[in-house]
Design an enzyme around this catalytic site. Structure first.
Site, short mmCIF file in Angstrom:
data_model
loop_
_atom_site.label_atom_id
_atom_site.label_comp_id
_atom_site.label_asym_id
_atom_site.label_seq_id
_atom_site.Cartn_x
_atom_site.Cartn_y
_atom_site.Cartn_z
N CYS A 11 23.39 1.65 38.63
CA CYS A 11 24.12 0.75 39.50
C CYS A 11 23.32 -0.53 39.69
O CYS A 11 23.13 -1.01 40.79
CB CYS A 11 24.49 1.40 40.83
SG CYS A 11 23.17 2.35 41.55
N GLY A 12 22.84 -1.05 38.60
CA GLY A 12 22.16 -2.34 38.63
C GLY A 12 20.90 -2.29 39.47
O GLY A 12 20.18 -1.31 39.48
#
Lengths: 132, 291
Positions: B91-92
């Site tokens: 998720c980044g």
């Protein structure tokens, strides 16, 4: 019903009810009380019990486990830790709550023993009141 | 120079990756909507709760009998950092941003001579700061099995923190989570929960004189622990929305990158194929000329 006030029932997870009510019976920590329009501004904590709301469409009741109620000129808002319409309460659910309260009472320190025991007793009374 | 077969394989593999990231993006988008709805639904409770608690705190807070949760223990020697992150990666920068903020805070506190203790919520945060702060870990809350974060989970965490506070394990508690702004922006935030810090109560709310049942102090003592749970619950929900938002934009990027890569590989593939054909032609022509 001429005289009504705004009633809100919210739990942390969602808002359960928002309607015009003529009277609200609140299971206060120091005893039950009924809030009607133009009640004096009051804040009270709740004990486990049954909250009932009298509105135009009839009376609705909810089982609440704790929280607090704020009553003022504009209306009544109840912030319940957990609130379930009485029709949806199952025996397992209430037994689970009682078991949790019992465990808490068991492990409570001397200071909180009384409060935990009262909580347990209130839970059991709630179960009896629901007659399930 | 990779052979035609190699290029073909690579294109196929990147295409599969693109399918996966695309699917993850769509799943995250659906989950984000649900997470946002949950955060929205909890807002009325949190707002009213804070209004009432803020009013009470303002009227009782000054007295000596104010509960410790409000006034503090009188020292700020030991700090508990509650680092709330996701259970999953991909998720980044979501998890690492929160961890970075917590690490910076821990360094700052250590430099000032304070003791730091760390409680982690979420596996990824624990992994991220284990190396630097592993010695100060006091606990970890595992939410891997939890599908939808409920108030119960927040209550459990709050109970754990309060038990430690009552046991005198720390003086100040701060939670770290990411505030959801929109899909592309989540702000890592540090928020002090013990002693409780309130924004100044609004004039309007403070002007009503309430009767308290039982006493003001008793209500405050009852509400403050709930306040901790409420704040944690709000942070968990914000975190949930932020995580899905971050994942959505990370996966969107990944999908786009995979697309670019496929284009590039396809051009390379076509060029090599053409080169092979040209080569063959040259061989045939030069062979014919030699005769």
């Amino acid at each position: 019903m001429a005289n009504t006030m705004q009633f809100d029932l919210v739990s942390p997870e969602r808002a359960l009810a928002s309607l015009q009510a003529s009277a609200v019976q609140i299971p206060g920590a120091d005893g039950d009380m009924t809030a009607m329009p133009d009640h004096a501004p009051t804040i009270t904590t709740l004990r486990p019990g049954i909250l009932s709301v009298e509105a135009e469409g009839g009376t609705q009741s909810y089982a609440v486990t704790g929280g607090f109620a704020e009553i003022n000129a504009e209306g009544t808002s109840v912030l319940a830790e957990q609130a379930i319409p009485t029709g949806d309460v199952t025996a397992e659910l209430i037994d689970g709550l009682i078991a949790t309260a019992a465990a808490a009472a068991e492990s409570a320190s001397a200071e909180t023993k009384d409060a935990a025991a009262k909580n347990l007793a209130d839970m059991e009374a709630l179960k009896a009141a629901l007659s399930i | 120079m990779p052979s035609l077969k190699d290029l073909k394989n690579r294109i196929d593999s990147v295409k599969n990756t693109r399918k996966i990231t695309k699917a993850m993006q769509m799943v995250a988008a659906a989950k984000l909507r649900r997470a946002q709805e949950a955060a929205e639904a909890s807002r009325p409770y949190t707002e009213r709760f804070n209004a009432v608690l803020g009013g009470l705190a303002a009227s009782v807070g000054g007295s000596d009998s104010a509960p410790k949760l409000l006034s503090g223990t009188g020292s700020d020697q030991t700090h508990l950092l509650v680092v709330m992150t996701a259970e999953r990666g991909l998720c980044g920068g979501f998890n690492s941003n929160i961890a970075k903020l917590a690490r910076a805070k821990a360094e700052e506190l250590t430099a000032a001579g304070k003791t730091v203790k760390v409680l982690t919520v979420g596996k990824k945060g624990r992994d991220a700061i284990k190396r630097d702060l592993g010695d100060s870990f006091v606990g970890h809350v595992d939410l891997t099995e939890v599908k939808n974060v409920g108030y119960d989970n927040a209550q459990d965490i709050a109970r754990d923190i309060l038990a430690r506070f009552d046991g005198g394990e720390f003086d100040v508690a701060t939670i770290f989570y990411a505030k959801f702004v929109n899909v592309v922006s989540q702000i890592p935030t540090a928020q002090q929960i013990i002693p409780a810090a309130f924004e100044a109560a609004e004039d309007e709310g403070a002007s009503t004189l309430y009767d308290y049942e039982p006493s003001e102090e008793a209500i405050l003592a009852d509400l403050l622990p709930r306040g901790v749970a409420t704040q944690i619950f709000a942070a968990l929900l914000e975190n949930g929305a932020s995580e899905q938002g971050a994942r959505m934009s990370a996966m969107d990027n990944a999908t786009r990158n995979a697309g670019d890569m496929i284009d590039k590989l396809t051009i390379e593939f076509n060029r090599s194929r053409q080169a092979v054909i040209t080569n063959e032609l040259i061989e045939i022509i030069s062979g014919a000329e030699a005769l």
